[in-house]
Design a protein around this motif. Sequence first.
Motif, PDB file in Angstrom:
ATOM      1  N   ILE A 286       0.839  -1.202   0.000  1.00 46.08           N
ATOM      2  CA  ILE A 286       0.000   0.000   0.000  1.00 46.08           C
ATOM      3  C   ILE A 286       0.875   1.254   0.000  1.00 46.08           C
ATOM      4  N   GLY A 287       1.902   1.258   0.840  1.00 46.22           N
ATOM      5  CA  GLY A 287       2.812   2.406   0.860  1.00 46.22           C
ATOM      6  C   GLY A 287       3.491   2.625  -0.474  1.00 46.22           C
ATOM      7  N   SER A 288       3.896   1.533  -1.128  1.00 46.71           N
ATOM      8  CA  SER A 288       4.540   1.641  -2.435  1.00 46.71           C
ATOM      9  C   SER A 288       3.571   2.149  -3.495  1.00 46.71           C
ATOM     10  N   VAL A 289       2.311   1.720  -3.415  1.00 41.36           N
ATOM     11  CA  VAL A 289       1.300   2.182  -4.369  1.00 41.36           C
ATOM     12  C   VAL A 289       1.064   3.685  -4.214  1.00 41.36           C
ATOM     13  N   MET A 290       1.027   4.166  -2.968  1.00 39.40           N
ATOM     14  CA  MET A 290       0.875   5.605  -2.749  1.00 39.40           C
ATOM     15  C   MET A 290       2.077   6.373  -3.318  1.00 39.40           C
ATOM     16  N   ALA A 291       3.265   5.811  -3.152  1.00 41.03           N
ATOM     17  CA  ALA A 291       4.458   6.426  -3.736  1.00 41.03           C
ATOM     18  C   ALA A 291       4.379   6.429  -5.259  1.00 41.03           C
ATOM     19  N   ALA A 292       3.775   5.392  -5.845  1.00 38.99           N
ATOM     20  CA  ALA A 292       3.616   5.334  -7.298  1.00 38.99           C
ATOM     21  C   ALA A 292       2.692   6.439  -7.796  1.00 38.99           C
ATOM     22  N   VAL A 293       1.608   6.686  -7.057  1.00 45.07           N
ATOM     23  CA  VAL A 293       0.714   7.784  -7.425  1.00 45.07           C
ATOM     24  C   VAL A 293       1.471   9.109  -7.401  1.00 45.07           C
ATOM     25  N   ALA A 294       2.244   9.320  -6.333  1.00 39.51           N
ATOM     26  CA  ALA A 294       3.049  10.544  -6.241  1.00 39.51           C
ATOM     27  C   ALA A 294       4.067  10.612  -7.369  1.00 39.51           C
ATOM     28  N   GLY A 295       4.685   9.482  -7.706  1.00 39.25           N
ATOM     29  CA  GLY A 295       5.695   9.455  -8.755  1.00 39.25           C
ATOM     30  C   GLY A 295       5.151   9.876 -10.100  1.00 39.25           C
ATOM     31  N   GLU A 296       3.969   9.387 -10.456  1.00 41.61           N
ATOM     32  CA  GLU A 296       3.387   9.786 -11.743  1.00 41.61           C
ATOM     33  C   GLU A 296       3.014  11.261 -11.737  1.00 41.61           C
ATOM     34  N   LEU A 297       2.413  11.735 -10.655  1.00 42.76           N
ATOM     35  CA  LEU A 297       2.003  13.132 -10.597  1.00 42.76           C
ATOM     36  C   LEU A 297       3.198  14.072 -10.700  1.00 42.76           C
ATOM     37  N   VAL A 298       4.258  13.768  -9.940  1.00 40.24           N
ATOM     38  CA  VAL A 298       5.435  14.632  -9.958  1.00 40.24           C
ATOM     39  C   VAL A 298       6.144  14.570 -11.305  1.00 40.24           C
ATOM     40  N   THR A 299       6.188  13.397 -11.905  1.00 45.39           N
ATOM     41  CA  THR A 299       6.865  13.250 -13.198  1.00 45.39           C
ATOM     42  C   THR A 299       6.218  14.124 -14.262  1.00 45.39           C
ATOM     43  N   PHE A 300       4.891  14.125 -14.329  1.00 51.66           N
ATOM     44  CA  PHE A 300       4.218  14.941 -15.342  1.00 51.66           C
ATOM     45  C   PHE A 300       4.149  16.409 -14.928  1.00 51.66           C
ATOM     46  N   ASN A 301       4.381  16.693 -13.658  1.00 49.64           N
ATOM     47  CA  ASN A 301       4.409  18.082 -13.220  1.00 49.64           C
ATOM     48  C   ASN A 301       5.734  18.749 -13.583  1.00 49.64           C
ATOM     49  N   TYR A 302       6.834  18.125 -13.200  1.00 50.53           N
ATOM     50  CA  TYR A 302       8.148  18.728 -13.428  1.00 50.53           C
ATOM     51  C   TYR A 302       8.763  18.312 -14.764  1.00 50.53           C
ATOM     52  N   GLY A 303       8.433  17.116 -15.255  1.00 49.75           N
ATOM     53  CA  GLY A 303       8.901  16.698 -16.561  1.00 49.75           C
ATOM     54  C   GLY A 303      10.297  16.113 -16.604  1.00 49.75           C
TER      55      GLY A 303
END
Length: 305
Positions: free
Chosen positions: A208-225
């Motif tokens: 569950i913790g890793s899945v939450m980190a995955a959500v953050a990872g996708e959001l940050v990746t498309f935010n900062y590029g």
Amino acid sequence: MDWYILGQQLVNGVTLGAIYGLIAIGYTMVYGIIGMINFAHGEIYMISAYITAIAFAVFTFLGIDSLALSLLLTLMVTMFITGLYGWYIERTVYRPLRTTNRLAPLITAIGVSLLLQNYVQVSQGPYVQGVPSVIQGGFTIGSDAGFFQIRYIDLLIVVVSFIAMMILTWVIQKTSLGRQCRAVEQDRKMATILGINTTRIISTVFVIGSVMAAVAGELVTFNYGSFDFHIGFILGIKAFSAAVLGGIGSLPGAMLGGLILGVLESLFAGFVSSDYKDVFSFSVLVLVLIFKPSGLLGRPAVEKV
């Protein structure tokens, strides 16, 4: 102080704080269950950024024209693979150390962090990677004399973060899995006597913790590029600071701590100095540990058995 500068920094701070909160959930859940600080969690987030870029490129190559569908499929793939990373690390590294003293898992977590950094550096290269800016646009508040902007990606980050937090809170509070998690957190030995598979619950918490980190990872990746193999360390430590600020072991505290830390850091960067914003964030951690070690919503620490 110009109001529009303050408004822009608040928008940036809430967006950044939502990311901190998502990653902080991984720290706080693992600590709540087994009393361990998983310092490799930041690298799980870093790996999710690479998986996001690869998956999005694959779906684009396959000719999926719908941006929403591509992002959704990318998120599902990223969550699945990152969850497997979390499960595998717990199964092979942390589980054999569960009955040892607390120092051994802590040192091992630092070692796993370094291992994952070097693994990604070797497999993906040491250079900064990037993804195209696919979520553009936004709206402005103010006039020509002064205004601030709220981008669509900012709204997406905040909305998705809070939806993820609400779903996770519902799971922990209302489902059988959540009741088992709370039972293991309160007394692992008694939970085992009552027939709860504590080993499975602990593995599930890592996933569950890793899945939450995955959500953050996708959001940050498309935010900062852009991203590289170093991004997990600093962001992971800041997310840990957010977890401590909110009260490590408390899910609402993780999100609250993330929002407070994000806003404070953004205001410091906007009105004092962006060069020392990391120093400021870690200073907040030190002050919290000195004056309120249990955090804003946390309970005094108890010995886990």
